[in-house]
Write an enzyme that holds these catalytic residues in place. Structure first.
Site, short mmCIF file in Angstrom:
data_model
loop_
_atom_site.label_atom_id
_atom_site.label_comp_id
_atom_site.label_asym_id
_atom_site.label_seq_id
_atom_site.Cartn_x
_atom_site.Cartn_y
_atom_site.Cartn_z
N LEU A 205 27.99 5.68 27.57
CA LEU A 205 27.00 6.39 26.75
C LEU A 205 27.42 6.30 25.28
O LEU A 205 28.55 6.65 24.96
CB LEU A 205 26.99 7.88 27.12
CG LEU A 205 26.44 8.30 28.48
CD1 LEU A 205 26.65 9.80 28.67
CD2 LEU A 205 24.97 7.96 28.58
N HIS A 206 26.51 5.84 24.45
CA HIS A 206 26.86 5.86 23.01
C HIS A 206 25.65 5.98 22.09
O HIS A 206 25.81 6.12 20.88
CB HIS A 206 27.67 4.62 22.63
CG HIS A 206 26.82 3.39 22.49
ND1 HIS A 206 26.37 2.68 23.59
CD2 HIS A 206 26.32 2.76 21.41
CE1 HIS A 206 25.63 1.68 23.17
NE2 HIS A 206 25.58 1.69 21.86
N ARG A 207 24.42 5.95 22.63
CA ARG A 207 23.24 6.02 21.75
C ARG A 207 23.13 7.39 21.10
O ARG A 207 23.27 8.42 21.79
CB ARG A 207 21.96 5.82 22.56
CG ARG A 207 21.85 4.50 23.19
CD ARG A 207 21.01 3.53 22.40
NE ARG A 207 21.24 2.22 22.96
CZ ARG A 207 21.52 1.13 22.27
NH1 ARG A 207 21.57 1.18 20.96
NH2 ARG A 207 21.74 0.00 22.86
#
Ligand code: UD1
Length: 358
Positions: A205-207
Site C-alpha cells: 500500500l502506498h497510494r
C-alpha cells in the site's frame, strides 16, 4: 542516434533493464546514456534493483531526492535541462508515469529533442492521482509511443495521435519478470514466519488515497486482517506508508510488517502467495502473468486488461468492500485469467528493433 534513458523511481527500474540489455547489442548504432534522477535514492528503493537486475551504473545521477510534487518536478527539470545544454542528446526515452517521466519529457521537448514514451497511453481517468497528470502531460508531448495494450492504443487515437506514432509492442516489465523468474529468491521472512506455499497474502500500500489519512489506512488494514481469517499477511512497507503507520500503532498476530524487499525476493513471495492485495499498478500486471489472484484497493485502474483478461479485481478504497472479495477467494472462486497479447518477454527487443529505424 544519441539517446537518453530516464529512470527515477522504483517502478522504472524493471522497465528500463531489458531495454538497456537490448541496446547494448546495438551499441555501434545507438549511443545511449542512462540518467537516474535520484527521485528514489535508498538502497531498498533503488540500489538493490540496479544490482539484482544487472543495470549498469547510471552515467549521470541528478540526485534530486525527496520533496513535494512541484519541488521534485522543478529540481529534475532544472538539472536535466542543465545537462542537456552542456551535452545534448537527440532523443529521450521515458518509462511509466512517475514524476521523473514527466519532468524529463518537458525539459527535453522544450529543447526540441524527440520524446519516446514506453507504456504510453494508459489512463485511470482519475486526475487526483499525480501519476495521471504525469501520463497526460508526457503523452501530450510524446513523438513515439510504445504501448502495452489495445486500450492504450485506443486512448491515444481518441486523443488525436496518428497511428504512425503508436507502436504496440507489449510490456517491458514482463520481460524482466519472465527473464528473472528462475532467479526468484526466498526472502528471510519465509523462514522467520514459517510461511507455506499458497497459504499467505502479500500486501503493498502506498497510494496517497489509502495511506495519507489515518482512519482510512487503519480501517482498510483492519478489514484485511479480519478477512484473511488468520492466514499470514506479509506487508513490505513503502517509506511513505511507514511514516503514517508509526503514528497509528496497528498490530495483529497475522500481520507481518517488513522493510521493502528486493525485486527477486518480492516476486518470489508473490509467485507462491495465496493472493496479493495492493494499490500498485505494476503489481497487477505481474500477478496477471504469474496467475496469482490480485485484489486492487483502488477505485479505478489504468490497466483494465489486468481485470478483463488477467487475475485482478478492483475492490475499491472503501474498507467495507474487502469482505465479499475475501469470501470469494476463500471459497476458491477466483478467476484464473489469461496473459495479454505480446506480454511475452520480447518487448524490449521489439522496441530496439524499431528504434533502429527512427
Ligand atoms: C512514487 C511514484 C509512484 C510509484 C512509487 C513507487 C510519483 C508521482 N509517484 O511514489 O508512481 O508507484 O514511487 O514507489 O512519481 N522515500 C524514501 N526513500 C526513497 C524514496 C522515497 O524514504 O528512496 C520517501 C520520501 O522521502 C517520501 C516518500 O518516501 O516521503 C514518498 O516518495 P516519493 O518519491 O515522493 O513518492 P512515492 O509515494 O514513492
Amino acid at each position: 542516434m544519441k539517446l537518453d534513458i530516464i529512470a527515477g523511481a522504483r517502478p522504472n527500474f524493471m522497465k528500463i533493464a531489458p531495454i538497456i540489455e537490448a541496446l547494448e547489442k546495438v551499441s555501434d548504432k545507438i549511443e545511449y546514456r542512462l540518467i537516474h534522477t535520484g527521485q528514489h535514492y535508498d538502497k531498498k528503493m533503488s540500489g538493490s534493483f540496479f544490482e539484482q537486475l544487472g543495470i549498469p551504473e547510471p552515467d549521470v545521477n541528478l540526485e534530486v531526492g525527496s520533496g513535494t510534487q512541484a519541488e521534485q518536478t522543478g529540481r529534475i527539470m532544472e538539472r536535466y535541462e542543465a545537462l542537456l545544454l552542456r551535452d545534448p542528446a537527440d532523443w529521450v526515452l521515458v518509462v511509466g508515469d512517475v514524476t521523473s517521466t514527466m519532468a524529463c519529457s518537458i525539459a527535453a521537448k522544450k529543447l526540441n529533442m524527440g520524446v519516446i514514451h514506453v507504456e504510453g497511453g494508459i489512463r485511470s481517468n482519475d486526475i487526483t492521482m499525480p501519476e495521471e497528470i504525469n501520463r497526460m502531460v508526457t503523452d501530450a508531448i510524446t513523438d513515439i509511443f510504445y504501448t502495452t495494450s489495445e486500450v492504450a492504443n485506443e486512448n491515444l487515437k481518441n486523443l488525436g495521435h496518428g497511428t504512425n506514432k503508436i507502436r504496440y509492442v507489449g510490456n517491458t516489465m514482463i520481460d524482466t519478470l519472465l527473464k528473472n523468474m528462475s532467479r526468484f529468491n526466498k526472502p528471510e521472512v519465509w523462514n522467520t514466519h514459517n510461511l507455506k506455499e499458497k497459504e499467505y497474502f502479500v500486501m503493498t500500500l502506498h497510494r496517497p488515497a489509502n495511506v495519507d489519512e489515518e482512519t482510512q489506512l487503519k480501517n482498510l488494514i483492519d478489514e484485511i486482517v479480519k478477512g484473511a481469517k488468520g492466514m499470514p499477511i506479509v506487508f513490505p512497507v513503502h517509506p511513505r506508508t511507514a511514516k503514517m503507520l508509526k503514528g497509528i500503532g496497528i498490530q495483529a498476530d497475522n500481520l507481518y510488517m517488513i522493510e521493502p524487499l528486493g525485486y527477486l525476493e518480492f516476486n518470489y513471495l508473490v509467485q507462491h502467495a495465496f493472493a496479493v492485495i495492493t494499490d500498485s499498478g505494476g503489481i497487477t500486471e505481474e500477478t496477471t502473468v504469474m496467475k496469482v489472484p490480485c485484489m486492487t484497493l483502488r477505485d479505478n485502474t489504468e490497466r483494465p486488461e489486468t481485470i478483463t483478461i488477467g487475475t485482478n479485481e478492483l475492490v475499491g478504497t472503501n474498507p467495507d468492500n474487502v469482505a465479499p472479495f475475501m469470501k470469494k477467494l476463500h471459497e476458491g472462486n477466483w478467476k484464473t485469467g489469461e496473459i495479454p497479447y505480446l506480454w511475452d518477454g520480447h518487448t524490449a527487443e521489439r522496441i530496439v528493433e524499431d528504434l533502429l529505424k527512427v
